[in-house]
Write a protein that holds these residues in place. Sequence first.
Motif, PDB file in Angstrom:
ATOM      1  N   GLY A 163      37.238  74.041 -10.611  1.00  0.00           N
ATOM      2  CA  GLY A 163      38.552  73.519 -10.512  1.00  0.00           C
ATOM      3  C   GLY A 163      39.175  73.715 -11.886  1.00  0.00           C
ATOM      4  N   THR A 164      39.259  74.972 -12.310  1.00  0.00           N
ATOM      5  CA  THR A 164      39.747  75.221 -13.776  1.00  0.00           C
ATOM      6  C   THR A 164      41.302  75.001 -14.108  1.00  0.00           C
ATOM      7  N   CYS A 176      41.692  75.406 -19.309  1.00  0.00           N
ATOM      8  CA  CYS A 176      41.619  74.426 -20.762  1.00  0.00           C
ATOM      9  C   CYS A 176      40.104  74.475 -20.889  1.00  0.00           C
ATOM     10  N   ASN A 218      36.339  68.705 -13.727  1.00  0.00           N
ATOM     11  CA  ASN A 218      37.197  67.447 -13.670  1.00  0.00           C
ATOM     12  C   ASN A 218      38.026  67.761 -12.342  1.00  0.00           C
ATOM     13  N   ALA A 267      45.223  69.200  -6.688  1.00  0.00           N
ATOM     14  CA  ALA A 267      44.480  68.906  -8.183  1.00  0.00           C
ATOM     15  C   ALA A 267      44.203  67.426  -8.414  1.00  0.00           C
TER      16      ALA A 267
HETATM   17  N1  GLN Z   1      40.127  71.476 -15.335  1.00  0.00           N
HETATM   18  C1  GLN Z   1      41.489  71.521 -15.341  1.00  0.00           C
HETATM   19  C2  GLN Z   1      41.712  70.139 -16.227  1.00  0.00           C
HETATM   20  O1  GLN Z   1      40.704  69.518 -16.449  1.00  0.00           O
HETATM   21  C3  GLN Z   1      42.106  71.295 -14.121  1.00  0.00           C
HETATM   22  C4  GLN Z   1      41.572  69.978 -13.171  1.00  0.00           C
HETATM   23  C5  GLN Z   1      41.939  69.731 -11.793  1.00  0.00           C
HETATM   24  O2  GLN Z   1      43.183  70.652 -11.341  1.00  0.00           O
HETATM   25  N2  GLN Z   1      41.694  68.742 -11.254  1.00  0.00           N
HETATM   26  O3  GLN Z   1      42.754  69.982 -16.717  1.00  0.00           O
END
Ligand code: GLN
Length: 262
Positions: A97-98, A102, A166, A189
């Motif tokens: 879930g990048t 970042c 995350n 997200a």
């Molecule tokens: N990895 C990204 C961040 O930490 C996106 C996480 C998400 O979309 N939940 O901001």
Amino acid sequence: MSDDELFLTAILKCSRSELLIRPVPLTDEQQERFNAMRSRRAAGDPVQYICGFTEFMGYRMEVGPEVLVPRPETEVLVDLVIKKLKMYPESFVLDIGTGSGCIPISLAKELPACRAIGLDISTDALHYARRNVVINGVVDRVELIARDVFWFLDETKYHFDALISNPPYIPSSMIVGLPVDVRREPIMALDGGPDGLHFYRFIIPGALRVLKPGGFIALEFGDGQLKELENLFVITGGWDKIQVIKDNAGKDRAIIACKHNI
Ligand code: GLN
């Protein structure tokens, strides 16, 4: 920095100190852009979307309504992961879930021998991640893959030293009560299913398939989710050295566990 100062630094492409030292009158076109930015803010858009960028771990990340705004809480997790990865030469990392990219970008910037994959189901999000990989100069070490979390199930090609995520972790019923600017962020997200833990139920067992023995997992999580998460690690088995990390507000915010070294 106030919102107005941020807008001005974005319009004039300068730093805050430059803004204060050499105030310049805005052209009509710049004034119009400034007014439009203020109206968007008043209507609830996050300041980072309006400016089109933010900073994460001191690196510039371009963002828009298709990606989560990178948060300082996540920097606490990434900081610790960097410290741990210094003990893994030439580390190989997966970020699930990048979003804006970042996490893998910061790791690649801070650890010159680190390679990372950023996975995201959203091709719109990966559009930003791709751009951020380029502007931060890590194209050769950060790969982006457009797949969902089930990618684990048939993945046998890669073995990682660390898996970070995350994931969306807000319980579905709490989304409507979030502040208006947070609700402008992509629902996919944010929404972690009925109890917010939907994604952890795939990620924790799935990680065992793709981590090297002795590799570790690092996950951010939300308020009140620690107990159930610790339980998930115990039920899944195969993990030890579970460590909980607090954010700068003193809240339990992330969990790290090592895959058994056998
Ligand atoms: N990895 C990204 C961040 O930490 C996106 C996480 C998400 O979309 N939940 O901001």
